[in-house]
Design a protein around this motif. Structure first.
Motif, PDB file in Angstrom:
ATOM      1  N   ARG A 166       0.831  -1.209   0.000  1.00 34.78           N
ATOM      2  CA  ARG A 166       0.000   0.000   0.000  1.00 34.78           C
ATOM      3  C   ARG A 166       0.863   1.256   0.000  1.00 34.78           C
ATOM      4  O   ARG A 166       0.525   2.252  -0.647  1.00 34.78           O
ATOM      5  CB  ARG A 166      -0.954  -0.027   1.187  1.00 34.78           C
ATOM      6  CG  ARG A 166      -2.119  -1.007   0.985  1.00 34.78           C
ATOM      7  CD  ARG A 166      -2.998  -1.105   2.214  1.00 34.78           C
ATOM      8  NE  ARG A 166      -4.149  -1.993   1.964  1.00 34.78           N
ATOM      9  CZ  ARG A 166      -4.962  -2.447   2.902  1.00 34.78           C
ATOM     10  NH1 ARG A 166      -4.757  -2.111   4.189  1.00 34.78           N
ATOM     11  NH2 ARG A 166      -5.975  -3.237   2.579  1.00 34.78           N
ATOM     12  N   ARG A 167       1.969   1.214   0.741  1.00 32.62           N
ATOM     13  CA  ARG A 167       2.879   2.361   0.723  1.00 32.62           C
ATOM     14  C   ARG A 167       3.493   2.541  -0.662  1.00 32.62           C
ATOM     15  O   ARG A 167       3.634   3.669  -1.161  1.00 32.62           O
ATOM     16  CB  ARG A 167       3.990   2.170   1.764  1.00 32.62           C
ATOM     17  CG  ARG A 167       3.610   2.660   3.155  1.00 32.62           C
ATOM     18  CD  ARG A 167       4.825   2.717   4.059  1.00 32.62           C
ATOM     19  NE  ARG A 167       5.167   1.429   4.624  1.00 32.62           N
ATOM     20  CZ  ARG A 167       6.344   0.858   4.520  1.00 32.62           C
ATOM     21  NH1 ARG A 167       7.311   1.437   3.822  1.00 32.62           N
ATOM     22  NH2 ARG A 167       6.584  -0.311   5.083  1.00 32.62           N
ATOM     23  N   VAL A 168       3.867   1.429  -1.288  1.00 30.26           N
ATOM     24  CA  VAL A 168       4.440   1.493  -2.632  1.00 30.26           C
ATOM     25  C   VAL A 168       3.403   2.021  -3.615  1.00 30.26           C
ATOM     26  O   VAL A 168       3.709   2.870  -4.464  1.00 30.26           O
ATOM     27  CB  VAL A 168       4.949   0.105  -3.077  1.00 30.26           C
ATOM     28  CG1 VAL A 168       5.327   0.116  -4.555  1.00 30.26           C
ATOM     29  CG2 VAL A 168       6.137  -0.319  -2.229  1.00 30.26           C
ATOM     30  N   ARG A 169       2.163   1.546  -3.505  1.00 27.97           N
ATOM     31  CA  ARG A 169       1.100   2.016  -4.409  1.00 27.97           C
ATOM     32  C   ARG A 169       0.890   3.515  -4.275  1.00 27.97           C
ATOM     33  O   ARG A 169       0.704   4.221  -5.275  1.00 27.97           O
ATOM     34  CB  ARG A 169      -0.195   1.262  -4.127  1.00 27.97           C
ATOM     35  CG  ARG A 169      -1.344   1.669  -5.063  1.00 27.97           C
ATOM     36  CD  ARG A 169      -2.579   0.830  -4.837  1.00 27.97           C
ATOM     37  NE  ARG A 169      -3.115   0.990  -3.481  1.00 27.97           N
ATOM     38  CZ  ARG A 169      -4.167   0.322  -3.003  1.00 27.97           C
ATOM     39  NH1 ARG A 169      -4.766  -0.576  -3.783  1.00 27.97           N
ATOM     40  NH2 ARG A 169      -4.583   0.515  -1.780  1.00 27.97           N
ATOM     41  N   THR A 170       0.916   4.026  -3.031  1.00 31.02           N
ATOM     42  CA  THR A 170       0.748   5.464  -2.816  1.00 31.02           C
ATOM     43  C   THR A 170       1.857   6.248  -3.502  1.00 31.02           C
ATOM     44  O   THR A 170       1.604   7.278  -4.147  1.00 31.02           O
ATOM     45  CB  THR A 170       0.730   5.782  -1.309  1.00 31.02           C
ATOM     46  OG1 THR A 170      -0.381   5.131  -0.711  1.00 31.02           O
ATOM     47  CG2 THR A 170       0.624   7.281  -1.064  1.00 31.02           C
ATOM     48  N   ILE A 180      11.309   4.930  -3.094  1.00 30.55           N
ATOM     49  CA  ILE A 180      11.040   5.993  -2.119  1.00 30.55           C
ATOM     50  C   ILE A 180      10.258   5.444  -0.934  1.00 30.55           C
ATOM     51  O   ILE A 180      10.411   5.908   0.205  1.00 30.55           O
ATOM     52  CB  ILE A 180      10.241   7.141  -2.794  1.00 30.55           C
ATOM     53  CG1 ILE A 180      11.114   7.869  -3.819  1.00 30.55           C
ATOM     54  CG2 ILE A 180       9.701   8.115  -1.765  1.00 30.55           C
ATOM     55  CD1 ILE A 180      12.274   8.650  -3.224  1.00 30.55           C
ATOM     56  N   ALA A 181       9.413   4.458  -1.178  1.00 26.79           N
ATOM     57  CA  ALA A 181       8.557   3.901  -0.121  1.00 26.79           C
ATOM     58  C   ALA A 181       9.212   2.748   0.625  1.00 26.79           C
ATOM     59  O   ALA A 181       8.726   2.360   1.696  1.00 26.79           O
ATOM     60  CB  ALA A 181       7.229   3.432  -0.722  1.00 26.79           C
ATOM     61  N   LEU A 182      10.291   2.199   0.085  1.00 29.85           N
ATOM     62  CA  LEU A 182      10.920   1.022   0.696  1.00 29.85           C
ATOM     63  C   LEU A 182      12.060   1.463   1.610  1.00 29.85           C
ATOM     64  O   LEU A 182      13.239   1.242   1.339  1.00 29.85           O
ATOM     65  CB  LEU A 182      11.432   0.079  -0.396  1.00 29.85           C
ATOM     66  CG  LEU A 182      10.366  -0.438  -1.366  1.00 29.85           C
ATOM     67  CD1 LEU A 182      11.001  -1.243  -2.489  1.00 29.85           C
ATOM     68  CD2 LEU A 182       9.328  -1.278  -0.618  1.00 29.85           C
ATOM     69  N   THR A 183      11.698   2.095   2.713  1.00 33.95           N
ATOM     70  CA  THR A 183      12.686   2.727   3.584  1.00 33.95           C
ATOM     71  C   THR A 183      12.889   2.008   4.913  1.00 33.95           C
ATOM     72  O   THR A 183      13.838   2.297   5.628  1.00 33.95           O
ATOM     73  CB  THR A 183      12.262   4.173   3.884  1.00 33.95           C
ATOM     74  OG1 THR A 183      10.938   4.173   4.450  1.00 33.95           O
ATOM     75  CG2 THR A 183      12.256   5.010   2.604  1.00 33.95           C
TER      76      THR A 183
END
Length: 361
Positions: A166-170, A180-183
């Protein structure tokens, strides 16, 4: 290690010209779209002056550098995620590489046609990134559906996957890359099997005119800073000339243009670092050799790069840092100075370690 970095970019941005210079290959580099169709693969030596310093002490019969594999992938056009141009074939080739070197046209030349009619590096970048993002978004949506079905059957592990997806989709919906979301620790591992295109580490290669300080470069740097990427400035035209020269002429040419090394050397090192790699060395009378392993690798894993038997039968590693090896004139001097170490299986390799692995099969 089979590490691959893929050249991508719109047609006519200089990918194949750079690839030719980089790998001393002779693939077509013509002024028309889709000159490259099947990906070309070449090996580029990673420049490292430390090898000669070690060899000056050891006097080996041979010096062997480490290398990185580069793949020249066909130019992409808008609509590739829906099959335009080379479409899915192009995207599948990108999935197979470990990092992306995105070549961006930052030069003006009326003799080299631009696929969209005008030089606009940010527009060019976004054309490709949009296609990569759309392909990733479709992959993420399918993965979310699978993970949500798994939670209904009581699979608790799927909950963590859903949160990351869901973070990646956003991020993708906002026009940002998946990386950017894979932190958070473990994020990348949860989505590794998806081979997300925008999760790959990315280097923007700003291709400028010979001797030009292009105003386009600043905009590329700004874009890269907000998208978790790096930038190297290079002139494909100059690098193509340098690649044809012998060593003496190359030195003279570089001196004439005020440089100490080819721009390609900077690019190779940047790609190498981008991949999270480090170099260690083995040194003996037969050869002085550079080897590649990933940052954070423990000694047995690094030993396995040389031979799987070294990893399986690992006992100990004899280690001297490059700086100590040079300062004290080799292994004997380093031992006398107390700089020689015997390390076990939990030892984490450091950049520039000079190692002798003890093993038993």
């Amino acid at each position: 290690m089979g590490i691959k970095c893929g050249f991508v970019g719109l047609p006519n941005v200089g990918k194949s010209t750079l690839f030719n210079a980089l790998t001393a290959a002779e693939i077509p580099a013509e002024n028309y779209p889709f000159c490259t169709i099947e990906p070309n693969v070449g090996i580029a030596v990673v420049p490292d002056l430390r090898l000669q310093d070690i060899a000056d002490i050891v006097k080996p019969k041979e010096i062997i550098p480490t290398a990185i594999e580069f793949v020249d992938i066909a130019g992409l056009v808008a609509g590739a995620s829906q099959g335009e141009g080379l479409g899915n074939q192009f995207l599948s080739h990108i999935r197979e590489v470990d990092a992306i070197a995105h070549v961006v046209r930052c030069f003006d030349d009326d003799n080299v046609a631009h696929v969209d009619g005008a030089v606009d590096p940010i527009s060019d970048i976004e054309t490709i990134n949009t296609e990569l993002g759309l392909a990733d978004l479709a992959t993420v949506e399918r993965a979310l559906e699978r993970a949500e079905r798994r939670t209904k059957s009581g699979d608790k592990a799927a909950v963590a996957v859903i949160e990351v997806l869901r973070r990646v989709r956003t991020a993708l919906d906002d026009g940002l890359p998946a990386r950017i979301a894979l932190t958070r620790p473990g994020d990348a591992a949860l989505v590794r099997e998806l081979f997300l295109l925008t999760a790959k580490p990315t280097l923007y290669v700003a291709n400028v005119n010979e001797g030009a300080d292009s105003p386009h470069v600043a905009t590329v740097r700004e874009y890269a800073n907000t998208h978790g990427a790096e930038v190297v400035v290079i002139s494909a035209a100059i690098e193509g000339e340098i690649a044809t020269l012998d060593e003496d002429d190359k030195i003279d040419f570089l001196r004439d243009i005020g440089e100490t090394e080819p721009g390609l050397d900077r690019m190779i090192r940047a790609a190498y670092g981008l991949l999270g790699l480090l170099t260690f060395f083995t040194a003996g009378e037969k050869e002085v050799r550079a080897w590649t392993t990933r940052q954070g690798s423990r000694a047995p894993e690094a030993a396995g790069v040389i031979h799987t038997d070294f990893e399986h039968g690992f006992i100990r590693a004899e280690v001297i840092s490059y700086a100590d090896f040079v300062e004290f004139g080799g292994e004997i001097g380093a031992k006398e100075a107390g700089k020689w170490r015997l390390e076990g299986k939990d030892y984490v390799m450091n950049e520039g370690d000079i190692v002798h692995f003890r093993f038993n099969v």
